[in-house]
Design a protein around this motif. Structure first.
Motif, PDB file in Angstrom:
ATOM      1  N   LEU A  80      37.974  26.564  42.405  1.00 51.17           N
ATOM      2  CA  LEU A  80      39.365  26.928  42.147  1.00 51.17           C
ATOM      3  C   LEU A  80      39.840  28.067  43.049  1.00 51.17           C
ATOM      4  O   LEU A  80      41.014  28.108  43.427  1.00 51.17           O
ATOM      5  CB  LEU A  80      39.538  27.313  40.675  1.00 51.17           C
ATOM      6  N   ASN A  81      38.949  28.982  43.388  1.00 58.05           N
ATOM      7  CA  ASN A  81      39.330  30.074  44.286  1.00 58.05           C
ATOM      8  C   ASN A  81      39.785  29.546  45.634  1.00 58.05           C
ATOM      9  O   ASN A  81      40.726  30.084  46.239  1.00 58.05           O
ATOM     10  CB  ASN A  81      38.162  31.048  44.486  1.00 58.05           C
ATOM     11  N   VAL A  82      39.146  28.482  46.104  1.00 58.27           N
ATOM     12  CA  VAL A  82      39.541  27.863  47.368  1.00 58.27           C
ATOM     13  C   VAL A  82      40.971  27.323  47.277  1.00 58.27           C
ATOM     14  O   VAL A  82      41.727  27.350  48.252  1.00 58.27           O
ATOM     15  CB  VAL A  82      38.571  26.727  47.757  1.00 58.27           C
ATOM     16  N   LEU A  83      41.356  26.865  46.076  1.00 63.11           N
ATOM     17  CA  LEU A  83      42.698  26.319  45.855  1.00 63.11           C
ATOM     18  C   LEU A  83      43.721  27.406  45.546  1.00 63.11           C
ATOM     19  O   LEU A  83      44.912  27.109  45.394  1.00 63.11           O
ATOM     20  CB  LEU A  83      42.675  25.298  44.710  1.00 63.11           C
ATOM     21  N   GLY A  84      43.261  28.661  45.446  1.00 63.78           N
ATOM     22  CA  GLY A  84      44.186  29.758  45.174  1.00 63.78           C
ATOM     23  C   GLY A  84      44.338  30.121  43.709  1.00 63.78           C
ATOM     24  O   GLY A  84      45.308  30.788  43.330  1.00 63.78           O
ATOM     25  N   PHE A  85      43.382  29.713  42.871  1.00 63.07           N
ATOM     26  CA  PHE A  85      43.403  30.054  41.446  1.00 63.07           C
ATOM     27  C   PHE A  85      42.316  31.095  41.173  1.00 63.07           C
ATOM     28  O   PHE A  85      41.166  30.916  41.587  1.00 63.07           O
ATOM     29  CB  PHE A  85      43.135  28.816  40.577  1.00 63.07           C
ATOM     30  N   TYR A  86      42.693  32.172  40.458  1.00 62.82           N
ATOM     31  CA  TYR A  86      41.748  33.244  40.172  1.00 62.82           C
ATOM     32  C   TYR A  86      41.841  33.640  38.697  1.00 62.82           C
ATOM     33  O   TYR A  86      42.940  33.764  38.148  1.00 62.82           O
ATOM     34  CB  TYR A  86      42.029  34.462  41.061  1.00 62.82           C
ATOM     35  N   ALA A  87      40.696  33.829  38.084  1.00 58.68           N
ATOM     36  CA  ALA A  87      40.674  34.252  36.674  1.00 58.68           C
ATOM     37  C   ALA A  87      41.351  35.601  36.540  1.00 58.68           C
ATOM     38  O   ALA A  87      41.081  36.533  37.309  1.00 58.68           O
ATOM     39  CB  ALA A  87      39.231  34.330  36.180  1.00 58.68           C
ATOM     40  N   HIS A  92      49.205  32.482  37.608  1.00 64.07           N
ATOM     41  CA  HIS A  92      49.662  31.515  38.600  1.00 64.07           C
ATOM     42  C   HIS A  92      51.124  31.191  38.336  1.00 64.07           C
ATOM     43  O   HIS A  92      51.561  31.108  37.185  1.00 64.07           O
ATOM     44  CB  HIS A  92      48.816  30.241  38.531  1.00 64.07           C
ATOM     45  N   VAL A  93      51.891  30.983  39.412  1.00 63.74           N
ATOM     46  CA  VAL A  93      53.334  30.777  39.280  1.00 63.74           C
ATOM     47  C   VAL A  93      53.680  29.555  38.429  1.00 63.74           C
ATOM     48  O   VAL A  93      54.689  29.543  37.718  1.00 63.74           O
ATOM     49  CB  VAL A  93      53.999  30.674  40.676  1.00 63.74           C
ATOM     50  N   LEU A  94      52.855  28.510  38.478  1.00 65.91           N
ATOM     51  CA  LEU A  94      53.137  27.296  37.708  1.00 65.91           C
ATOM     52  C   LEU A  94      52.387  27.236  36.384  1.00 65.91           C
ATOM     53  O   LEU A  94      52.908  26.765  35.378  1.00 65.91           O
ATOM     54  CB  LEU A  94      52.777  26.051  38.529  1.00 65.91           C
ATOM     55  N   PHE A  95      51.136  27.708  36.367  1.00 65.26           N
ATOM     56  CA  PHE A  95      50.257  27.449  35.230  1.00 65.26           C
ATOM     57  C   PHE A  95      49.985  28.662  34.354  1.00 65.26           C
ATOM     58  O   PHE A  95      49.314  28.533  33.329  1.00 65.26           O
ATOM     59  CB  PHE A  95      48.917  26.885  35.714  1.00 65.26           C
ATOM     60  N   GLY A  96      50.475  29.830  34.734  1.00 65.95           N
ATOM     61  CA  GLY A  96      50.154  31.013  33.955  1.00 65.95           C
ATOM     62  C   GLY A  96      48.729  31.465  34.235  1.00 65.95           C
ATOM     63  O   GLY A  96      48.250  31.390  35.366  1.00 65.95           O
ATOM     64  N   GLU A  97      48.025  31.942  33.216  1.00 67.13           N
ATOM     65  CA  GLU A  97      46.671  32.450  33.397  1.00 67.13           C
ATOM     66  C   GLU A  97      45.688  31.269  33.482  1.00 67.13           C
ATOM     67  O   GLU A  97      45.492  30.552  32.501  1.00 67.13           O
ATOM     68  CB  GLU A  97      46.313  33.356  32.218  1.00 67.13           C
ATOM     69  N   PRO A  98      45.051  31.048  34.632  1.00 74.91           N
ATOM     70  CA  PRO A  98      44.198  29.865  34.811  1.00 74.91           C
ATOM     71  C   PRO A  98      43.029  29.765  33.836  1.00 74.91           C
ATOM     72  O   PRO A  98      42.673  28.672  33.408  1.00 74.91           O
ATOM     73  CB  PRO A  98      43.694  30.011  36.258  1.00 74.91           C
ATOM     74  N   LYS A  99      42.414  30.916  33.497  1.00 77.87           N
ATOM     75  CA  LYS A  99      41.262  30.854  32.593  1.00 77.87           C
ATOM     76  C   LYS A  99      41.664  30.331  31.225  1.00 77.87           C
ATOM     77  O   LYS A  99      40.928  29.559  30.599  1.00 77.87           O
ATOM     78  CB  LYS A  99      40.598  32.227  32.470  1.00 77.87           C
ATOM     79  N   LYS A 100      42.833  30.744  30.746  1.00 74.64           N
ATOM     80  CA  LYS A 100      43.330  30.236  29.462  1.00 74.64           C
ATOM     81  C   LYS A 100      43.569  28.726  29.556  1.00 74.64           C
ATOM     82  O   LYS A 100      43.257  27.981  28.620  1.00 74.64           O
ATOM     83  CB  LYS A 100      44.631  30.942  29.070  1.00 74.64           C
ATOM     84  N   LEU A 101      44.115  28.265  30.685  1.00 73.88           N
ATOM     85  CA  LEU A 101      44.368  26.844  30.866  1.00 73.88           C
ATOM     86  C   LEU A 101      43.073  26.052  30.748  1.00 73.88           C
ATOM     87  O   LEU A 101      43.027  25.002  30.084  1.00 73.88           O
ATOM     88  CB  LEU A 101      45.013  26.608  32.237  1.00 73.88           C
TER      89      LEU A 101
END
Length: 220
Positions: free
Chosen positions: A111-118, A122-131
């Motif tokens: 996910l870090n490669v895709l630009g998602f960080y715990a 994220h602008v679209l998904f909010g907090e990725p870890k919660k997702l």
């Protein structure tokens, strides 16, 4: 341009014809449409979790179908919903490619490669870890559990029951193969496992049809 056109058609729940796609890519590129469409379909699957299927061969009409039935977020957040589907399909692919379970570290490395960080919204998904650890788990697409025997405790992700019901190992392998610019058969052991999965699913469907036919005949 074609990808954007197809996504707009999906948002309005409209079918698209071959003639319309020819117009979008312009007539001078008509001969290249099959290749342009192939690349557009790859992006639709990887990014949006959408699959283009022919619905009316006589009119060469197509429709975009969601790969997973994630809960709807309303008409104003269609893109966010579909991008969530694309993200989830990628996560399922990582889990499959890591032996049907992936550690939390392996998932975040991808996910870090895709630009998602715990911890980073994220602008679209909010907090990725919660997702990942709450939303997708509560929706039964992912299972999140402690790695057996780990001390200090470590955690891993597996497919949830809805993932098993709504997609297949072959489908997620195809998506991961595209990300690696390879064919599914290039991952030989995974490809063979996916083929076995397809065979088992076909046998289950055949048995269900047979049981239904027997029950129907007895009811007459």
């Amino acid at each position: 341009m074609l990808t954007k056109f197809l996504v707009e058609k999906y948002k309005w729940n409209e079918h698209v014809t071959w003639a319309q796609m020819v117009k979008v890519v312009q007539r001078k590129d008509k001969e290249q449409l099959p290749e342009i469409l192939r690349r557009a379909c790859e992006r639709l699957e990887v990014v949006f979790g959408l699959e283009l299927k022919e619905v009316d061969p006589s009119h060469r009409s197509y429709a975009l179908i969601k790969m997973l039935r994630l809960p709807s977020e309303g008409s104003q957040s269609t893109e966010r919903s579909e991008r969530k589907t694309g993200l989830l399909m990628n996560i399922l692919g990582v889990i499959f490619m890591n032996g049907n379970s992936a550690t939390e570290e392996e998932i975040w490395e991808f996910l870090n490669v895709l630009g998602f960080y715990a911890g980073r919204k994220h602008v679209l998904f909010g907090e990725p870890k919660k997702l990942l650890t709450e939303d997708f788990v509560q929706q039964n697409y992912l299972e999140y559990r402690q790695v057996p025997g780990s001390d200090p405790p470590r955690y891993e992700f597996l497919w949830g029951p809805r993932a098993h019901a709504e997609t297949t190992k072959m489908k997620v392998l195809e998506i991961m193969a595209r990300l690696n610019e390879a064919s599914p058969s290039a991952f030989l052991s995974l490809y063979e496992e996916a083929l076995r999965d397809e065979k088992e699913r076909a046998e289950v469907r055949a048995a269900a049809r047979s049981a239904k036919a027997i029950a129907t005949s007895k009811a007459k």
